[in-house]
Design an enzyme around this catalytic site. Structure first.
Site, PDB file in Angstrom:
ATOM      1  N   CYS A  49       0.573  -1.117   0.034  1.00 55.21           N
ATOM      2  CA  CYS A  49      -0.005  -0.102  -0.078  1.00 55.21           C
ATOM      3  C   CYS A  49       0.825   1.206   0.209  1.00 55.21           C
ATOM      4  CB  CYS A  49      -0.947   0.074   1.246  1.00 55.21           C
ATOM      5  SG  CYS A  49      -2.036   1.412   1.202  1.00 55.21           S
ATOM      6  N   CYS A  72      -3.083   0.899   9.206  1.00 57.18           N
ATOM      7  CA  CYS A  72      -2.166  -0.547   9.453  1.00 57.18           C
ATOM      8  C   CYS A  72      -0.889  -0.403   9.982  1.00 57.18           C
ATOM      9  CB  CYS A  72      -1.927  -1.203   8.041  1.00 57.18           C
ATOM     10  SG  CYS A  72      -3.432  -1.513   6.827  1.00 57.18           S
ATOM     11  N   CYS A 124      -6.406   3.230  -0.660  1.00 59.28           N
ATOM     12  CA  CYS A 124      -6.141   2.374   0.544  1.00 59.28           C
ATOM     13  C   CYS A 124      -6.440   0.908   0.113  1.00 59.28           C
ATOM     14  CB  CYS A 124      -7.349   2.637   1.513  1.00 59.28           C
ATOM     15  SG  CYS A 124      -7.358   1.481   2.965  1.00 59.28           S
ATOM     16  N   GLU A 173     -29.320  -4.656  24.907  1.00 56.99           N
ATOM     17  CA  GLU A 173     -28.437  -3.414  24.471  1.00 56.99           C
ATOM     18  C   GLU A 173     -28.822  -2.263  24.802  1.00 56.99           C
ATOM     19  OE1 GLU A 173     -26.084  -1.332  22.395  1.00 56.99           O
ATOM     20  OE2 GLU A 173     -25.972  -3.629  22.413  1.00 56.99           O
ATOM     21  N   ASP A 198     -20.998 -10.317  23.837  1.00 53.76           N
ATOM     22  CA  ASP A 198     -19.965  -9.737  22.666  1.00 53.76           C
ATOM     23  C   ASP A 198     -19.793  -8.189  23.166  1.00 53.76           C
ATOM     24  OD1 ASP A 198     -18.594  -8.914  20.516  1.00 53.76           O
ATOM     25  OD2 ASP A 198     -20.431  -8.985  19.180  1.00 53.76           O
ATOM     26  N   CYS A 249     -13.248  -8.684  20.847  1.00 57.46           N
ATOM     27  CA  CYS A 249     -12.341  -7.818  19.918  1.00 57.46           C
ATOM     28  C   CYS A 249     -11.035  -7.212  20.628  1.00 57.46           C
ATOM     29  CB  CYS A 249     -13.314  -6.622  19.121  1.00 57.46           C
ATOM     30  SG  CYS A 249     -13.698  -5.431  20.487  1.00 57.46           S
TER      31      CYS A 249
END
Length: 548
Positions: free
Chosen positions: A91, A100, A170, A366, A414, A487
């Protein structure tokens, strides 16, 4: 005030402030050493097993010959042979853009070996890693707009600064996002739109969100991903549509639709929204949204069900890898289960599980009320004979979490990057020990049932109810299976150790997914089983036999 000419009537303004977090960035980059140019092709070789003193590397799941179709549940492999022929980023923006952090071995995030060692050390022998598509994988992007009308900058902040780096080429973006950014840049220049100036607080266009949908049943399955359409959300620097610069907003919208809409030479744009934001904070979106052009609902196929996501709802950036995760997750939910989905967002996981596993009931919990509309719209497309009661509750899962665990055989969590709230960890530990120490769970449950505070009672009521059947209320069933999606690796390690340290839960399976190639971020799917009293007795007997 009526809407300006050329636009439909303005919807009634919302009075709810959106609390969308700022985009999550990968960990800071330290040193970048560019390697020699890669050969024309790169072979992915799985190294031989290391000596017995060190854990073996994770099992890599094979690459699929083509990008998986989104009209059906994805197979475990999510890698396209053409899209992933090289494991190098290649890139032109690397080294300036903060998106990145490394440009080689995109199929092996630096943290992968640590993850594999952790699970190996905790008895998980079949840990797998799905490397996914390594380029053009990002289907959702939030980009800052700065610079001047003559030279607009549309991209990400440079690491540690508020200087925007333009990223027109990108490698991570879906090609449709790069094409839409190019069209937006042309419109800003031709119409003299003023990009936002953070220091002065002036300008007109602050940010843009691009979201790609590949849901198009009118074209062949193998063409749907590459021909994805873009939902564009323009974050405009004004309080509402009555501002003095509204005419410029209209001009920009008409320009984009004329050159990228269904009647243009290349149909690129799915829809256009406007968001109005004047805050000086780092929050990207304001609380007022307007749908202006194209289809209102952005549909996508996730986990075997149709899902609609408003621009204000959270959506995964890597749709292919997310579908792969859902395919794997569904296998761990026994058919006919009663499920509670904490931190459910718009209910993507809960709806997928309800449809694919023939669950008796699914409760989605939620805190963000903005997700309600997306959940309702998605639930309207579920089969009428599903045979499952599905509810969506707008409340904080960390408040009296035992209430949400009661009556469920499977709990799915999650959480955000910071991990589970301590109260949720505590509740999971208590209910998991209920067979041997039932008084703990029952004591907590008694307090929940005796609740008198009206705001807590209102939070327990379903904000959305899809009544396909009836389920018994007040069941004393407790979760036997815990499915944890993470995550944030560091927060998951901490939560995992807390869950298994009390012998309440046993870690049985784990899988990792390469949601963000080019970064050190990794998505975890971990399966825990409740340690029953019978299981404890069997283990004790087995230990005694070995001792003899």
């Amino acid at each position: 005030m009526p809407p300006p000419a050329g636009l439909p009537p303005w919807p009634t303004p919302s009075t709810t402030r959106l609390t969308t977090p700022t985009p999550t960035r990968p960990p800071p980059r330290t040193t970048h050493v560019r390697p020699p140019p890669p050969p024309p092709y790169t072979r992915v070789r799985i190294p031989p097993p290391p000596p017995a003193t060190t854990p073996p590397p994770p099992r890599l799941e094979p690459a699929a010959p083509k990008p998986a179709a989104v009209s059906t549940p994805l197979p475990p492999a999510t890698v396209s042979a053409t899209a992933s022929s090289s494991t190098c980023l290649d890139c032109v923006h690397f080294g300036k853009c903060s998106g990145c952090t490394h440009e080689v071995d995109l199929d092996k995030p630096p943290v992968l070996q640590e993850v594999a060692n952790f699970f190996k050390g905790h008895g998980v022998g079949d840990f797998t890693f799905s490397r996914g598509r390594l380029s053009q994988w990002r289907c959702r992007a939030k980009l800052a707009v700065r610079g001047t009308p003559e030279n607009p900058l549309i991209g990400l902040y440079q690491e540690g600064t508020h200087d925007v780096i333009d990223i027109p080429e990108c490698r991570a973006h879906h090609p449709s996002i790069n094409a839409a950014v190019k069209l937006l840049r042309q419109g800003i220049t031709e119409l003299g739109i003023q990009p936002f100036d953070e220091d002065a607080g002036t300008g007109e266009l602050r940010y843009v969100q691009m979201a790609v949908t590949t849901y198009n049943t009118s074209i062949p399955v193998d063409k749907r991903y590459e021909q994805g359409k873009v939902q564009i959300s323009l974050v405009w620097n004004s309080r509402d549509e009555r501002s003095q610069n509204a005419e410029k907003l209209i001009s920009l919208i008409e320009y984009l639709w004329r050159n990228g809409g269904p009647k243009s030479s290349v149909h690129l744009i799915h829809s256009i929204w406007a968001n109005f934001q004047t805050s000086t904070s780092n929050i990207i979106f304001g609380h007022k949204w307007r749908h202006l052009k194209g289809e209102r609902d952005l549909w996508e196929r996730y986990g075997g069900v149709d899902i609609s996501l408003d621009p204000c709802s959270f959506g995964q950036a890597n749709t292919l890898s997310f579908n792969s995760l859902l395919h794997k997750l569904n296998k761990y939910v026994p058919r006919g289960s009663t499920v509670v989905d904490l931190y459910s967002g718009a209910g993507v996981i809960g709806l997928s599980v309800a449809a694919s596993r023939k669950c008796r009931s699914v409760k989605c919990v939620e805190i963000n009320k903005q997700s309600k509309m997306s959940f309702e719209t998605s639930a309207s497309r579920l089969p009428a004979n599903l045979g499952c009661t599905i509810t969506w509750h707008n409340t904080d899962a960390s408040v009296e979490p035992v209430h949400w665990l009661e009556g469920s055989s499977v709990v799915i969590v999650d959480p955000p990057r910071k991990g589970l709230h301590p109260s949720v960890i505590s509740a999971l530990q208590k209910v998991a020990l209920s067979e041997r120490k039932a008084y703990k769970a029952k004591s907590s449950l008694a307090k929940v049932k005796d609740e008198k505070r009206p705001w807590i009672l209102r939070a327990r009521e379903a904000a959305v109810h899809v009544d396909s059947t009836t389920t018994e209320e007040g069941s004393e069933t407790w979760p036997e299976t815990l499915i944890y999606i993470s995550c944030g690796w560091e927060s998951f390690k901490k939560d995992c150790k807390s869950l298994i340290s009390s012998k309440a839960w046993q870690l049985e399976n784990a899988h990792a997914f390469n949601f963000f190639p080019g970064t050190d971020s990794i998505e975890i799917l971990a399966i825990f089983k409740r340690e029953s009293e019978a299981g404890q007795k069997k283990k004790k007997k087995a230990k005694k036999k070995k001792a003899k």
